[in-house]
Design an enzyme around this catalytic site. Structure first.
Site, mmCIF file in Angstrom:
data_model
loop_
_atom_site.group_PDB
_atom_site.id
_atom_site.type_symbol
_atom_site.label_atom_id
_atom_site.label_comp_id
_atom_site.label_asym_id
_atom_site.label_seq_id
_atom_site.Cartn_x
_atom_site.Cartn_y
_atom_site.Cartn_z
ATOM 1 N N GLU A 57 81.720 24.570 -17.304
ATOM 2 C CA GLU A 57 80.782 24.847 -16.062
ATOM 3 C C GLU A 57 81.305 25.418 -14.844
ATOM 4 O O GLU A 57 82.755 25.215 -14.876
ATOM 5 C CB GLU A 57 80.203 23.530 -15.516
ATOM 6 N N GLU B 297 80.746 12.553 -13.813
ATOM 7 C CA GLU B 297 82.075 12.989 -14.459
ATOM 8 C C GLU B 297 82.705 11.581 -14.882
ATOM 9 O O GLU B 297 82.834 10.698 -14.097
ATOM 10 C CB GLU B 297 82.798 13.780 -13.595
ATOM 11 N N LEU C 36 81.711 25.696 -8.293
ATOM 12 C CA LEU C 36 81.180 26.066 -6.934
ATOM 13 C C LEU C 36 80.039 27.294 -7.460
ATOM 14 O O LEU C 36 80.083 27.822 -8.303
ATOM 15 C CB LEU C 36 82.237 26.587 -5.931
#
Length: 584
Positions: A487, A289, A490
């Site tokens: 996305e 990221e 979790l």
């Protein structure tokens, strides 16, 4: 006799598969099976409650599996296929692959108003072994067949720097070459992640893959190549962006190393770019990221929902800070970062710098420091994207960058966890628009996480607000005219998460003005045995169908779920085999 996976995948595709009989005479025995009926709408006589596509919270529970007239009609064909192809497991014939292959534009390039959001699925982190081979090869093959049969657009795979470049400038693509060919065989698109970070130490990391040994040796010689906090703790997940342009890695700069890696990847997989490999996600920090490693879980350093800590205390970052302070006429601000910003697991009101009243974040010094800290991250992104764009230009692939969904303490004035991660986002300043504008300059996709989360599911005392954060990011990307992809942060397999993803992916967000817009793609976390568990698989199949229908959905949700039930009933043996293989 059990159905083979090869035949099942052909059956589900409605694709003729020709196989030799077992007679030994060499005469081909042909069985043509069409299961297109599985995906047909139920008979018109079936009644279902009319429902608007955005009425997600009112979804009725999925119906139990049943034998419909449609399903019953293909049973004899399945029986014939079972006898003809039970022995074959590994590969689909290339002719069938060519017919089965979907012709679809690359992620992020769909025409306006085309409807639907393509779903990709993340592969296991250890899909390629330390010996450069495909991990659990048969399980991988079975799983990819199952995903393709469910209507999944493609897969996302981490291409680990630490696995490929064992020696400086020497690249071993071994397992990746095989995995990419496997994806191509099954007609799956690929999002390839250039993973320049260490695997291990972040949420969901299930294995350990360090940076290349030769790079780690350089960090050992000069520890300031690692991100450093104010207490001198070093972080080895990713090379500090403070030395991006310095030849500190065996004579090359970190950015040169990343560019050389991407160029080698392009040259080796040129034949797959644009058709099988449709997207390159460029890793820019921990967990891939664009952020600082401000909340490391390794060794219990940080725990949710702590505010994290600034990572600007290596000598290279401090040198830049000093120069910026002198340029601003405030040399006294250039010796160190904030000394009153608390510890990793503090809350905003525990740290003077982040307090809502009189906090340093809202002072003249705070504005200087946070502007410098966040700009360093943006400059890092600019440098790597410039390299990536030059490497992959005219290859038919899209470039994307992943941004973290830091939703805890979002309801406070200072947004402390976002600030320590490098996102200068406060109650009075939009920190995501500059990121979106930077990506837009390079034609890159803004990939964002935490799409599955709802505000009320999070700890209320930590003022978590993932839905509000997603809305802010969506509006920023719209303003910057940059594609948005998503996305889930979790692993979730429940309908509530799926419904929230659907709402976010279709941009059914209050205040979002363009109703014909949708996310360009969604990547589902993650392929593992749990995904293929019966109830999870049933919900996942229905979810993929709804995502593909998008805002153009003209049939009611109950009807879609019935079709998913029919499909799951047919694919049960295939999915069971995939789940068992993955567990072993």
């Amino acid at each position: 006799m059990a159905l083979s996976m090869t035949h099942q995948i052909g059956t589900l595709a409605g694709t003729p598969i020709h196989a030799e009989s077992g007679s030994g005479a060499g005469e081909p025995s042909t069985a043509t099976v069409s299961a297109a009926a599985v995906w047909k709408s139920p008979a018109p006589s079936i009644r279902c409650r009319a429902q608007k596509p955005d009425a997600l919270d009112a979804l009725s529970p999925p119906l139990s599996p049943c034998r419909s007239p449609v399903l019953g009609g293909i049973r004899p064909d399945l029986s014939v296929a079972c006898q003809a192809f039970a022995a074959e497991m590994e590969a689909l014939p290339q002719a069938a692959v060519r017919e089965h292959k979907e012709v679809a534009p690359a992620a992020g390039s769909r025409e306006k108003g085309s409807g639907g959001v393509p779903v990709f699925v993340m592969m296991p982190l250890d899909s390629v072994t330390m010996n450069n081979t495909v991990n659990r090869r048969k399980a991988m093959n079975a799983s990819l067949q199952a995903l393709k049969s469910a209507g999944v657009e493609g897969i996302m795979m981490d291409v680990w720097w630490g696995l490929v470049e064992r020696e400086p400038g020497s690249y071993n693509w071994g397992g990746y070459a095989e995995l990419l060919e496997m994806a191509k065989k099954h007609g799956l698109k690929v999002q390839a992640v250039m993973s320049f970070h260490q695997c291990g130490g972040n949420v969901g990391d299930s294995c350990s893959i360090p940076l290349p040994k030769w790079a780690v040796e350089e960090v050992d010689k000069d520890p300031d190549l690692a991100y450093t906090d104010q207490w001198g703790r070093r972080n080895y997940e990713y090379i500090s962006l403070g030395c991006d342009t310095l030849p500190v890695l065996k004579g090359r700069t970190p950015v040169q190393c990343y560019a050389d890696f991407m160029r080698a990847f392009r040259d080796n997989f040129q034949h797959l770019l644009g058709e099988t490999i449709v997207e390159i996600q460029v890793g820019m920090g921990p967990a891939g990221e664009l952020r600082y490693p401000s909340y490391p879980e390794q060794n219990g350093t940080w725990k949710f929902p702590g505010i994290g800590a600034f990572q600007c205390y290596d000598k290279y970052m401090l040198s830049s800070l000093k120069a910026a302070a002198e340029a601003a006429g405030k040399a006294e601000w250039g010796h160190t970062g904030p000394t009153d910003a608390g510890h990793y697991n503090n809350w905003p009101e525990d740290a003077p710098f982040f307090k809502k009243e009189g906090g340093g974040w809202n002072s003249q010094y705070g504005e200087f420091f946070l502007s410098w800290y966040s700009q360093m991250l943006l400059d890092h992104g600019e440098r790597i994207l410039s390299s990536a764009k030059s490497v992959f230009e005219n290859t038919g692939t899209k470039i994307s960058v992943k941004v973290a969904g830091i939703h805890w303490h979002y309801g406070t004035r200072s947004h402390a966890p976002e600030l320590t991660a490098g996102y200068y986002n406060t109650r009075y300043r939009d920190g995501y628009l500059p990121i979106a504008q930077m990506l837009a300059r390079h034609g890159a996709i803004f990939n964002f996480t935490c799409i599955e989360m709802r505000d009320h599911e999070q700890p209320q005392d930590a003022l978590c607000a993932p839905e509000k954060l997603v809305k802010q990011v969506a509006l920023a990307t719209q303003k910057a005219e940059v594609p948005l992809a998503g996305e889930n942060a979790l692993q979730r397999y429940d309908d509530y998460a799926h419904e929230q993803i659907l709402r976010s992916a279709l941009l059914n967000i209050d205040g979002y003005p363009q109703e014909d817009k949708e996310m360009c793609a969604f990547t589902y976390l993650r392929m593992n045995p749990d995904l293929f568990q019966a109830d999870n698989w049933r919900r996942f199949v229905a979810f993929v169908k709804k995502m593909k229908e998008g805002k153009n959905l003209h049939r009611c949700w109950e009807q879609v779920e019935r079709e998913a039930e029919h499909f799951v009933h047919v694919t049960q043996p295939l999915v069971q085999e995939a789940a068992v293989a993955l567990r072993h």
